[in-house]
Scaffold this motif. Structure first.
Motif, PDB file in Angstrom:
ATOM      1  N   ALA A 147     -27.560   7.415  -9.249  1.00 26.76           N
ATOM      2  CA  ALA A 147     -26.372   6.757  -9.779  1.00 26.76           C
ATOM      3  C   ALA A 147     -25.658   7.689 -10.737  1.00 26.76           C
ATOM      4  CB  ALA A 147     -26.768   5.476 -10.500  1.00 26.76           C
ATOM      5  N   LYS A 148     -24.343   7.797 -10.546  1.00 27.99           N
ATOM      6  CA  LYS A 148     -23.515   8.602 -11.454  1.00 27.99           C
ATOM      7  C   LYS A 148     -22.310   7.752 -11.800  1.00 27.99           C
ATOM      8  CE  LYS A 148     -24.481  13.393 -10.071  1.00 27.99           C
ATOM      9  NZ  LYS A 148     -25.103  13.906 -11.299  1.00 27.99           N
ATOM     10  N   GLY A 149     -22.317   7.131 -12.963  1.00 28.77           N
ATOM     11  CA  GLY A 149     -21.220   6.230 -13.334  1.00 28.77           C
ATOM     12  C   GLY A 149     -21.145   5.077 -12.341  1.00 28.77           C
ATOM     13  N   GLN A 150     -19.983   4.904 -11.729  1.00 30.33           N
ATOM     14  CA  GLN A 150     -19.819   3.818 -10.759  1.00 30.33           C
ATOM     15  C   GLN A 150     -20.132   4.287  -9.350  1.00 30.33           C
ATOM     16  OE1 GLN A 150     -15.884   2.195 -11.196  1.00 30.33           O
ATOM     17  NE2 GLN A 150     -16.213   1.592 -13.316  1.00 30.33           N
ATOM     18  N   THR A 151     -20.647   5.518  -9.246  1.00 32.45           N
ATOM     19  CA  THR A 151     -20.935   6.071  -7.921  1.00 32.45           C
ATOM     20  C   THR A 151     -22.425   5.974  -7.609  1.00 32.45           C
ATOM     21  OG1 THR A 151     -19.107   7.615  -8.136  1.00 32.45           O
ATOM     22  CG2 THR A 151     -20.782   8.149  -6.495  1.00 32.45           C
ATOM     23  N   ASN A 161     -35.644  -1.050   4.534  1.00 29.02           N
ATOM     24  CA  ASN A 161     -35.553  -1.343   3.101  1.00 29.02           C
ATOM     25  C   ASN A 161     -34.168  -1.130   2.505  1.00 29.02           C
ATOM     26  OD1 ASN A 161     -38.253  -1.962   3.030  1.00 29.02           O
ATOM     27  ND2 ASN A 161     -38.858   0.155   2.618  1.00 29.02           N
ATOM     28  N   LEU A 162     -33.338  -0.375   3.206  1.00 26.67           N
ATOM     29  CA  LEU A 162     -32.066   0.039   2.608  1.00 26.67           C
ATOM     30  C   LEU A 162     -31.207  -1.137   2.199  1.00 26.67           C
ATOM     31  CD1 LEU A 162     -30.120   2.686   2.203  1.00 26.67           C
ATOM     32  CD2 LEU A 162     -28.859   1.476   3.947  1.00 26.67           C
ATOM     33  N   ARG A 163     -31.122  -2.115   3.076  1.00 27.64           N
ATOM     34  CA  ARG A 163     -30.262  -3.262   2.829  1.00 27.64           C
ATOM     35  C   ARG A 163     -30.662  -3.966   1.527  1.00 27.64           C
ATOM     36  NH1 ARG A 163     -27.211  -6.619   6.179  1.00 27.64           N
ATOM     37  NH2 ARG A 163     -27.036  -8.719   5.372  1.00 27.64           N
ATOM     38  N   TYR A 164     -31.936  -4.269   1.439  1.00 28.63           N
ATOM     39  CA  TYR A 164     -32.468  -4.968   0.268  1.00 28.63           C
ATOM     40  C   TYR A 164     -32.280  -4.141  -0.998  1.00 28.63           C
ATOM     41  CZ  TYR A 164     -36.103  -6.600  -2.919  1.00 28.63           C
ATOM     42  OH  TYR A 164     -36.782  -7.023  -4.021  1.00 28.63           O
ATOM     43  N   GLU A 165     -32.619  -2.853  -0.899  1.00 34.91           N
ATOM     44  CA  GLU A 165     -32.560  -1.987  -2.079  1.00 34.91           C
ATOM     45  C   GLU A 165     -31.129  -1.795  -2.582  1.00 34.91           C
ATOM     46  OE1 GLU A 165     -36.594   0.610  -1.103  1.00 34.91           O
ATOM     47  OE2 GLU A 165     -34.649   1.503  -0.737  1.00 34.91           O
ATOM     48  N   MET A 192     -26.605  -2.875  -6.237  1.00 39.27           N
ATOM     49  CA  MET A 192     -25.207  -3.243  -6.394  1.00 39.27           C
ATOM     50  C   MET A 192     -25.038  -4.546  -7.164  1.00 39.27           C
ATOM     51  SD  MET A 192     -23.895  -1.900  -2.697  1.00 39.27           S
ATOM     52  CE  MET A 192     -22.205  -2.442  -2.754  1.00 39.27           C
ATOM     53  N   ALA A 193     -26.079  -5.358  -7.212  1.00 41.17           N
ATOM     54  CA  ALA A 193     -26.020  -6.582  -8.004  1.00 41.17           C
ATOM     55  C   ALA A 193     -26.185  -6.260  -9.486  1.00 41.17           C
ATOM     56  CB  ALA A 193     -27.110  -7.551  -7.543  1.00 41.17           C
ATOM     57  N   GLU A 194     -26.960  -5.227  -9.770  1.00 38.95           N
ATOM     58  CA  GLU A 194     -27.247  -4.878 -11.164  1.00 38.95           C
ATOM     59  C   GLU A 194     -26.244  -3.897 -11.762  1.00 38.95           C
ATOM     60  OE1 GLU A 194     -31.238  -3.479 -11.129  1.00 38.95           O
ATOM     61  OE2 GLU A 194     -32.086  -5.493 -10.936  1.00 38.95           O
ATOM     62  N   ASN A 195     -25.572  -3.134 -10.910  1.00 42.15           N
ATOM     63  CA  ASN A 195     -24.637  -2.122 -11.403  1.00 42.15           C
ATOM     64  C   ASN A 195     -23.285  -2.309 -10.724  1.00 42.15           C
ATOM     65  OD1 ASN A 195     -26.781  -0.270 -12.746  1.00 42.15           O
ATOM     66  ND2 ASN A 195     -27.514  -0.604 -10.659  1.00 42.15           N
TER      67      ASN A 195
END
Lengths: 112, 186
Positions: free
Chosen positions: A9-13, A29-33, A38-41
Motif C-alpha cells: 500500500a502506498k497512500g491510496q494506491t 484468496n485474492l477476492r477475499y483479501e 479495500m474495506a479497511e483502507n
C-alpha cells in the motif's frame, strides 16, 4: 504449490504483486483479501504487478475484471506493469488490455 | 450407436455428430462410459505413429497446475515453440478448472486426462463424471458463467482461442468430456 499475493500500500494506491502461476487455485484468496484491504483502507488506484507471473488463464482475467469494476465504480484507476509476452497475449484475448493502461515499471505506474 | 459415437470422437477421419464444432448424439445425450473410453484408448494406443498418455487425478484445484504441466511435457515430443506450450497449458488449465468447479462443484471426483500425439497434432481430452452441462451451446458463449461473480466466463473461449478445435460432449448427470486439438509447428 500454494502461492500468495503480496500487497503493497502506498497512500491510496494498492499494488498487488501477482504470483508466478495465476490460475483458479492461486486466485482463490485474492477476492477475499482485496475486499478486506479495500474495506479497511481508502483505495483509489490498483496496480497489478505481473513481473513474477509466468502463467495465467481465464481465472486471472476474472479477478482482474472484478477489481476493475469495483475500482471504476468509485471513480478510481487500475493499471498493470511487468507483463511478459505470454501474459500480454492472455490479457489481450481476455479483453483486459483495452481497459487498463500498461506500464513498464512500478515507478511509471505509480507516478503517471 | 454408443460405440459409433465414441469412435467418431476418437477418429479424426469420421466427423461424427458435429454441430458447429461441438458433438452430440441424436437424442442430445452423452453416450459411453469411462470404461468404454478406456477401451477405445487401449485399442488406439498401438496404432502406428500414435502415442497416448492417460492420467487420472483427484478433482482438486491444486491439481490444475500438475495437469497442465504433465500435458505440456507430453506435448514436448512434438517440439513445440514456447508459445505453443503456453497455449496448451492455458487450454488444459481451463478444462481442468471447469471439471473441478463446475463438473464436481468443488467436491470429490476423478478427472481423466488423455493426451495423444499423431503426426504433428496434439489432442487432449479432459473428462469428468460430474453434473454435466444442460446447454453446451450457452456454456460455450463468451462471458457466460453460472458463477458470474467470481468467474470471467471465458474458459471455453480461451480453449477455442488457444487450440485449433474444441469439442464438448455433455449432458446433465452424465459428466462432461472436452476434446481439444492443436497442430504443432506450422
Amino acid at each position: 504449490m500454494e502461492q500468495s499475493f503480496i500487497y503493497e500500500a502506498k497512500g491510496q494506491t494498492l499494488i498487488i504483486h501477482m504470483p508466478a502461476e495465476l490460475d483458479h487455485h492461486n486466485c482463490r484468496n485474492l477476492r477475499y483479501e482485496t475486499d478486506l484491504l479495500m474495506a479497511e483502507n481508502y483505495v483509489s488506484k490498483i496496480i497489478f504487478d505481473f513481473s513474477r507471473t509466468t502463467f495465467m488463464d481465464s481465472s486471472g482475467i476474472g479477478i482482474l475484471l472484478n477489481r476493475y469494476k469495483q475500482i471504476k465504480a468509485g471513480g478510481g484507476v487500475v493499471s498493470f506493469y511487468g507483463a511478459s509476452p505470454q501474459i500480454l497475449r492472455v490479457l489481450k484475448i481476455g479483453g483486459v488490455l483495452a481497459l487498463m493502461p500498461q506500464y513498464e515499471s512500478k515507478e511509471e505506474a505509480l507516478y503517471r | 450407436m454408443e460405440n459409433k459415437f465414441l469412435n467418431g470422437n476418437m477418429n479424426q477421419d469420421d466427423p461424427g455428430n458435429y454441430v458447429d464444432g461441438k458433438m452430440w448424439n441424436s437424442d442430445g445425450e452423452m453416450s459411453g462410459t469411462q470404461e468404454k473410453t478406456g477401451d477405445v484408448a487401449e485399442k488406439k494406443r498401438w496404432k502406428p505413429g500414435r502415442e497416448v498418455m492417460t492420467m487420472k487425478i483427484d478433482s482438486l484445484s491444486e491439481n490444475e497446475e500438475f495437469a497442465r504441466v504433465v500435458v505440456a511435457v507430453f506435448a514436448a515430443r512434438l517440439d513445440p515453440t514456447v508459445e505453443e506450450i503456453d497455449d496448451i497449458k492455458t487450454a488444459v488449465s481451463e478444462a481442468v478448472t471447469n471439471a473441478v468447479i463446475h463438473g464436481y462443484q468443488n467436491g470429490e471426483g476423478t478427472i481423466t486426462i488423455e493426451a495423444a500425439v499423431e503426426e504433428n497434432v496434439l489432442s487432449v481430452t479432459v473428462s469428468d463424471d460430474g453434473i454435466g452441462i444442460k446447454n453446451v451451446e450457452q456454456a460455450m458463449e463468451p462471458m457466460f458463467s453460472t458463477l458470474p461473480d467470481e468467474r470471467s466466463g471465458m474458459g471455453f473461449s480461451f480453449m477455442e482461442a488457444f487450440m485449433d478445435r474444441v469439442e464438448v460432449i455433455s449432458a446433465p448427470g452424465k459428466g462432461t468430456s472436452v476434446t481439444m486439438r492443436k497442430k504443432i509447428g506450422r
